[in-house]
Motif scaffolding. Structure first.
Motif, PDB file in Angstrom:
ATOM      1  N   ALA A 158      -9.031 -14.413  -8.630  1.00 34.88           N
ATOM      2  CA  ALA A 158     -10.070 -13.549  -9.189  1.00 34.88           C
ATOM      3  C   ALA A 158     -11.420 -14.241  -9.118  1.00 34.88           C
ATOM      4  O   ALA A 158     -12.453 -13.626  -8.828  1.00 34.88           O
ATOM      5  CB  ALA A 158      -9.732 -13.194 -10.635  1.00 34.88           C
ATOM      6  N   ALA A 159     -11.435 -15.549  -9.371  1.00 33.09           N
ATOM      7  CA  ALA A 159     -12.684 -16.303  -9.331  1.00 33.09           C
ATOM      8  C   ALA A 159     -13.154 -16.477  -7.899  1.00 33.09           C
ATOM      9  O   ALA A 159     -14.353 -16.426  -7.612  1.00 33.09           O
ATOM     10  CB  ALA A 159     -12.496 -17.664  -9.982  1.00 33.09           C
ATOM     11  N   ALA A 160     -12.201 -16.678  -6.990  1.00 38.00           N
ATOM     12  CA  ALA A 160     -12.561 -16.917  -5.595  1.00 38.00           C
ATOM     13  C   ALA A 160     -13.413 -15.781  -5.040  1.00 38.00           C
ATOM     14  O   ALA A 160     -14.383 -16.017  -4.318  1.00 38.00           O
ATOM     15  CB  ALA A 160     -11.298 -17.094  -4.753  1.00 38.00           C
ATOM     16  N   ILE A 161     -13.051 -14.545  -5.417  1.00 34.48           N
ATOM     17  CA  ILE A 161     -13.752 -13.408  -4.807  1.00 34.48           C
ATOM     18  C   ILE A 161     -15.091 -13.090  -5.468  1.00 34.48           C
ATOM     19  O   ILE A 161     -15.784 -12.169  -5.062  1.00 34.48           O
ATOM     20  CB  ILE A 161     -12.854 -12.143  -4.771  1.00 34.48           C
ATOM     21  N   PHE A 162     -15.477 -13.878  -6.471  1.00 31.29           N
ATOM     22  CA  PHE A 162     -16.798 -13.723  -7.090  1.00 31.29           C
ATOM     23  C   PHE A 162     -17.914 -13.766  -6.047  1.00 31.29           C
ATOM     24  O   PHE A 162     -18.978 -13.192  -6.233  1.00 31.29           O
ATOM     25  CB  PHE A 162     -17.060 -14.863  -8.098  1.00 31.29           C
ATOM     26  N   GLY A 163     -17.655 -14.487  -4.983  1.00 28.25           N
ATOM     27  CA  GLY A 163     -18.706 -14.696  -3.999  1.00 28.25           C
ATOM     28  C   GLY A 163     -18.997 -13.498  -3.115  1.00 28.25           C
ATOM     29  O   GLY A 163     -19.967 -13.500  -2.367  1.00 28.25           O
ATOM     30  N   ALA A 164     -18.152 -12.484  -3.162  1.00 28.51           N
ATOM     31  CA  ALA A 164     -18.366 -11.318  -2.304  1.00 28.51           C
ATOM     32  C   ALA A 164     -18.734 -10.123  -3.170  1.00 28.51           C
ATOM     33  O   ALA A 164     -18.287 -10.013  -4.318  1.00 28.51           O
ATOM     34  CB  ALA A 164     -17.104 -11.002  -1.507  1.00 28.51           C
ATOM     35  N   THR A 165     -19.532  -9.215  -2.621  1.00 22.07           N
ATOM     36  CA  THR A 165     -19.904  -8.035  -3.399  1.00 22.07           C
ATOM     37  C   THR A 165     -18.649  -7.273  -3.829  1.00 22.07           C
ATOM     38  O   THR A 165     -17.727  -7.076  -3.036  1.00 22.07           O
ATOM     39  CB  THR A 165     -20.850  -7.102  -2.613  1.00 22.07           C
ATOM     40  N   GLY A 166     -18.597  -6.891  -5.085  1.00 23.21           N
ATOM     41  CA  GLY A 166     -17.432  -6.191  -5.635  1.00 23.21           C
ATOM     42  C   GLY A 166     -16.411  -7.129  -6.247  1.00 23.21           C
ATOM     43  O   GLY A 166     -15.506  -6.694  -6.952  1.00 23.21           O
ATOM     44  N   GLY A 167     -16.577  -8.424  -5.995  1.00 21.82           N
ATOM     45  CA  GLY A 167     -15.576  -9.399  -6.442  1.00 21.82           C
ATOM     46  C   GLY A 167     -15.520  -9.547  -7.948  1.00 21.82           C
ATOM     47  O   GLY A 167     -14.434  -9.639  -8.536  1.00 21.82           O
TER      48      GLY A 167
END
Lengths: 588, 447
Positions: free
Chosen positions: A415-424
């Motif tokens: 969940a934290a990893a995808i913070f970097g992409a829009t919508g994450g």
């Protein structure tokens, strides 16, 4: 296929759809036409004249803005064209400082590359007056050096169209034309949000981040300081490009190893506090829904967006989540939780954030972000600055063996990893909110409706009996569209994610710079995001509340999410800002 | 007349754009008429900016209704209900009279809703230019009306397809429009009865410079330059020798005496390295230095460049710097070739007409007066004794020692005993020519 246009480029027949330019057609025919001011969909103004071609018209035509027409015969490499392009380039060079040796963009400069490709043999082919411009380095995030500016206006279009900020533009005319702010004030006194998208658009070294690496070196060389570093989720998805790895290579392990070689005492992961942000933010959202609080709640992780909101949409300040951004949470936790555990005084700790972002540099200077009496974060360096530090330290990055983050604040989830992409952030929050609200285990973790590069993404999400209307916008121009529709009463939402940069942090203003030409082949927003979604899919834990470190910190230190202590350390407030900051100054 | 009849009459008349380009007006209207789109605009370019030119101003101030009538006709022909007149703010009387004329026309129902009881409606707005020469370029003009920095946009797409606010637009200059009502009234054949086959009608010129009769001149197309200068203009004052005539404004070129019998037509002027332009005509005599004339016009375009495209922004400036050093005696071998090389590239690559034509004055003077360039560069000598830095004043032995020159010299550069030979200290001399004017014995010469 009737509306296809057939034309000939350098004797090669090519078919393109209606509306295509000669440059598009040339690309299709595998004919390379040099460009400089062209930035697809952002700056298509035909100003620099590098891409001129012969079409049979009286004069040469700029391929980047010339519509392809039926039976057109285009020549891209005649003596006339070659001579014209070279002259144009030599003219640009005659008004450029040509200090390549000390330029931050050396070897990553579109002007330098063209000079090489067009076989410029005399960089003083034309000589004459050059206007000396003062350096504008008063902003904490962006430095403007007009002595390198080539007036391509890619920064101007970016600031206006993708960011809807518009604080720079051409002033004066003719030879005196330069890109300036209104009334020539420093960038720091304008409504600039510090997003740094202008830096990524700049083909040369006229725009760069305000470097804090000298400060970091000083901290690292200070024997009395415990220097703790943290890295944002998007950094690992892009850092490898600086060392020649393909776009979208995840270099987490090598990055951690390199940070240790540089001499950082602890290497923590901002992903950890991304998970912490989700715990706090999801709880805040549920609280707002249950207690009829202000909705929609809007995320506050992106300092470019927060600056934009405070400056252009102050009426939405009550909608902003009170959560600090993840790296500020990390700073606050390092100087309290970690300090306690390691028996170090907060004053002896320096927190360095490696961020894909230039707005974080402004954020770190906010007075309210000092939970323990000291700034939560002491220095912010961009992905690019980290790469330069690694190179200058003689570290052979590609040969480094993977290492893990330090324990205490190093655990993270998908969940934290995808913070970097829009919508994450939205997706991560939904994963946790679902389980908090329903008490059930979420089976389908991927919320595809909020992924991807659509300008504004919308979805209706069912969390058990609760139905949430959510929206995601990236790039402040898209945020403007979204907020205007809410202001006009056309749309209502419960929860919104906004990221200041198009594509989210993976395409932040501090990330490795991708040339205009490379962007056509590899969109960094897509490739870097892929690396993050792949990391997410491969993680043991994919929901923030499953992070063992997060469970531990609540048990040992914070108590419950949104507890008094959590509020003290992890939450903040916002202030409306004047768009015309120079006025504030003249009044006082 | 149906709209297509208006266009046909105009096409048959052979009227060509009087703003400089010489594009056939009827074809322009037809392109706009055929361009798909509900909303279309008619625009009048009244941003007359060539130094010394005031042809359009005379129409705007003298007969603004001719313009309004033409624009309404154009609206009828191309299917537009809205027009803009973009007039330079430096013409306050023209603006005032346009406002009065528009009010009058509205009162009489000649513009506005349902003109003369028909279902054709057409109304007009005035927009003031803010003093930028480049806004006379049609795409820059439209960008300026839209409220943006007045800079040209790439063509194609042309205004007929993608003009003001992205809508099909027809844009003509004042003088072009002013011809239209007469053509519609009198027919195409009447109009073709004047001028030449390729350029029918008449053209107004602003005659200026070293000429006895300055002012506006209207002659049939095809009239030789010699007729305009010697018959209409009354020749060169003070018995001086004609050297050249500069046509086409800052984008035009200099035409030497050997070509004075060339008929004034769009195409013939372009063939000899100049252009019709909007109708500026500046006569130069033997005292004019052709290098300095080129420098003067280029200085104007450098100053007026919008700065958008590289060749115009930097290239014209580099050309000007070379010319500046030539006229100041610092010219170098190879400078002419460098000027030609730059000129060629700028004409070939600049974004708009301003940049593409900016080198014309330089190229045409190199073409016809190369020896003057050579004299400046090689001999550090200005044959016209015009360029101050290449000039020395000398007192010859005609001097009678009257001391008048020494007394008038503001720099104290002249010394000599009463009734003795005087001398000028060239270090101190500021070349103001006061001594020459004062000397009764023609003893002081320029060398």
């Amino acid at each position: 296929m009737n509306d296809m246009i057939k034309l000939t480029i350098d004797g090669l027949e090519v078919e393109v759809p209606q509306g295509a330019t000669v440059l598009d057609a040339a690309r299709k025919a595998n004919v390379r036409i040099p460009t400089l001011c062209f930035l697809e969909e952002i700056n298509e103004i035909g100003a620099c004249r590098m891409c001129v071609v012969e079409t049979g018209a009286r004069t040469l035509q700029a391929a980047c803005v010339l519509p392809a027409t039926q039976s057109m015969v285009v020549k891209t490499n005649t003596r006339r064209v070659r001579h014209a392009r070279k002259t144009v380039l030599e003219l640009i060079l005659s008004n450029h400082d040509k200090k390549c040796l000390s330029c931050i963009r050396s070897q990553n400069c579109e002007l330098q590359r063209l000079a090489l490709e067009l076989e410029v043999t005399d960089d003083n082919a034309f000589t004459g007056e050059r206007i000396e411009y003062p350096l504008d380095d008063l902003s904490p995030s962006i430095v403007r050096d007009n002595n390198k500016c080539i007036n391509c206006r890619r920064c101007v279009s970016t600031c206006y169209t993708t960011q809807a900020v518009g604080v720079i533009g051409p002033i004066d005319r003719g030879f005196e034309t330069s890109i300036e702010t209104a009334w020539d004030t420093p960038l720091s006194e304008t409504a600039c949000i510090g997003c740094g998208q202008c830096i990524n658009a700049c083909p040369v070294g006229a725009l760069r981040e305000k470097e804090e690496s000298p400060k970091v070196w000083k901290l690292l060389h200070d024997p009395d300081k415990i220097v703790v570093v943290q890295t944002a989720p998007a950094v690992r998805a892009a850092l490898g490009e600086e060392f020649g790895l393909p776009m979208g290579t995840n270099v987490t392990g090598k990055m951690v190893a390199a940070l240790r070689r540089l001499g950082f005492d602890q290497v923590f992961d901002t992903d950890f506090t991304a998970d912490l942000t989700i715990m706090e933010e999801a709880t805040e959202l549920i609280g707002r829904i249950k207690n009829q609080g202000v909705l929609p709640m809007i995320t506050s992780c992106s300092p470019g967006w927060v600056n934009y909101c405070e400056t252009f949409y102050p009426d939405f300040i009550p909608n902003l989540s009170s959560c600090k951004s993840p790296h500020e949470m990390m700073g606050a936790v390092i100087k309290s939780y970690y300090a306690e555990k390691a028996h170090i005084l907060p004053k002896d700790i320096a927190v360095v954030s490696v961020m894909p972002c230039t707005a974080k540099k402004i954020e770190a200077g906010r007075e309210e972000l000092a939970a323990n009496g000291y700034p939560d974060v002491d220095a912010v360096i961009t992905t690019r600055e980290l790469a330069r530090m690694i190179r200058s330290n003689g570290i052979n990055f590609l040969n480094l063996k993977d290492e893990d983050f330090d324990n205490l604040l190093g655990d993270s989830t998908g969940a934290a990893a995808i913070f970097g992409a829009t919508g994450g952030v939205m997706e991560a929050a939904l994963r946790t909110a679902y389980e908090i609200i329903t008490g059930e285990t979420l089976q389908a973790l991927d919320f595809h409706a909020v992924r991807g590069l659509e300008a504004v993404k919308e979805a209706d999400v069912k969390l058990g009996s609760l139905s949430l209307k959510v929206a995601v916008a990236h790039g402040t121009a898209n945020a403007k569209t979204l907020l205007d529709s809410i202001r006009a009463g056309e749309k209502t939402y419960d929860f919104i994610e906004i990221m200041g940069c198009p594509g989210g942090c993976v395409n932040g203003g501090g990330q490795p710079i991708v040339s205009a030409e490379e962007r056509l082949r590899h969109d960094p927003r897509i490739y870097r995001a892929k690396a993050l979604y792949a990391a997410d899919a491969g993680m043991t834990y994919r929901k923030s509340h499953e992070n063992p470190g997060i469970k531990r910190i609540y048990e040992e230190f914070l108590g419950e999410p949104n507890s008094h202590k959590a509020h003290q350390l992890l939450h903040t407030h916002y202030t409306p800002r004047n768009k015309y900051k120079y006025r504030e100054k003249s009044v006082s | 007349m149906r709209p297509r009849d208006v266009i046909k009459t105009l096409k048959d008349s052979g009227l060509r754009g009087r703003g400089g380009g010489g594009f056939p007006t009827g074809i322009k209207w037809e392109l706009c008429a055929k361009s798909p789109g509900e909303k279309k605009y008619v625009i009048c370019n009244a941003d007359e900016g060539d130094p010394g030119a005031f042809m359009d101003r005379s129409v705007l101030e003298g007969d603004p209704h001719a313009l309004l009538e033409a624009m309404a006709l154009c609206g009828y022909a191309v299917g537009s209900d809205e027009g803009y007149i973009y007039v330079r703010a430096e013409y306050p009387i023209a603006v005032k009279r346009l406002e009065i004329a528009i009010r009058q026309a509205r009162e009489y129902g000649l513009i506005g809703q349902n003109i003369l009881g028909t279902d054709f409606s057409f109304d007009l707005h005035i927009r003031l230019g803010a003093g930028a020469f480049v806004c006379g370029e049609e795409t820059a003009l439209m960008t300026s009306i839209e409220g943006n920095r007045g800079e040209p946009r790439p063509k194609p797409p042309f205004p007929a397809v993608h003009g003001l606010y992205g809508k099909p637009s027809n844009i003509n200059n004042v003088e072009t429009f002013a011809n239209v009502p007469q053509i519609i009234l009198n027919g195409a054949a009447w109009f073709k009865g004047m001028g030449t086959k390729r350029s029918p009608g008449t053209k107004v010129f602003a005659l200026g410079g070293k000429i006895n009769n300055t002012g506006l001149v209207e002659v049939p197309m095809g009239t030789p330059l010699r007729t305009v200068i010697y018959d209409v203009g009354g020749g060169i004052p003070k018995g001086k020798k004609f050297k050249a005539v500069q046509t086409g404004g800052p984008s035009g070129g200099c035409i030497p005496a050997s070509l004075l019998d060339v008929p004034i037509e769009y195409d013939s002027l372009v063939e000899i390295g100049s252009m019709m332009g909007s109708g500026g005509m500046i006569v130069l005599d033997e005292d004019n230095c052709m290098v300095d004339i080129a420098r003067f016009f280029l200085d104007f375009t450098v100053d007026e460049s919008c700065g958008k495209c590289t060749p115009c922004r930097v290239g014209t400036r580099r050309m000007l710097e070379i010319l500046n050093r030539i006229v100041s005696g610092h010219g170098q071998e190879g400078d002419i070739e460098k000027l030609e090389q730059l000129a060629e590239s700028i004409m070939d690559t600049a974004l708009c007409g301003l940049g593409q034509t900016a080198p014309n004055p330089v190229l045409s003077t190199i073409r016809y007066f190369r020896d003057e360039y050579d004299a400046h560069i090689r001999d550090k000598h200005c044959p016209s004794h015009h360029c101050k830095e290449l000039l020395h004043l000398e007192i010859t032995d005609k001097c009678r020692g009257c001391t008048a020159c020494a007394r008038v010299c503001p720099a104290g550069a002249i010394t000599g005993e009463s009734r003795g030979q005087h001398v000028i200290d060239t270090e101190k001399c500021i070349k103001c020519n006061s001594c020459i004017e004062k000397c009764r014995f023609d003893a002081i010469i320029k060398v």
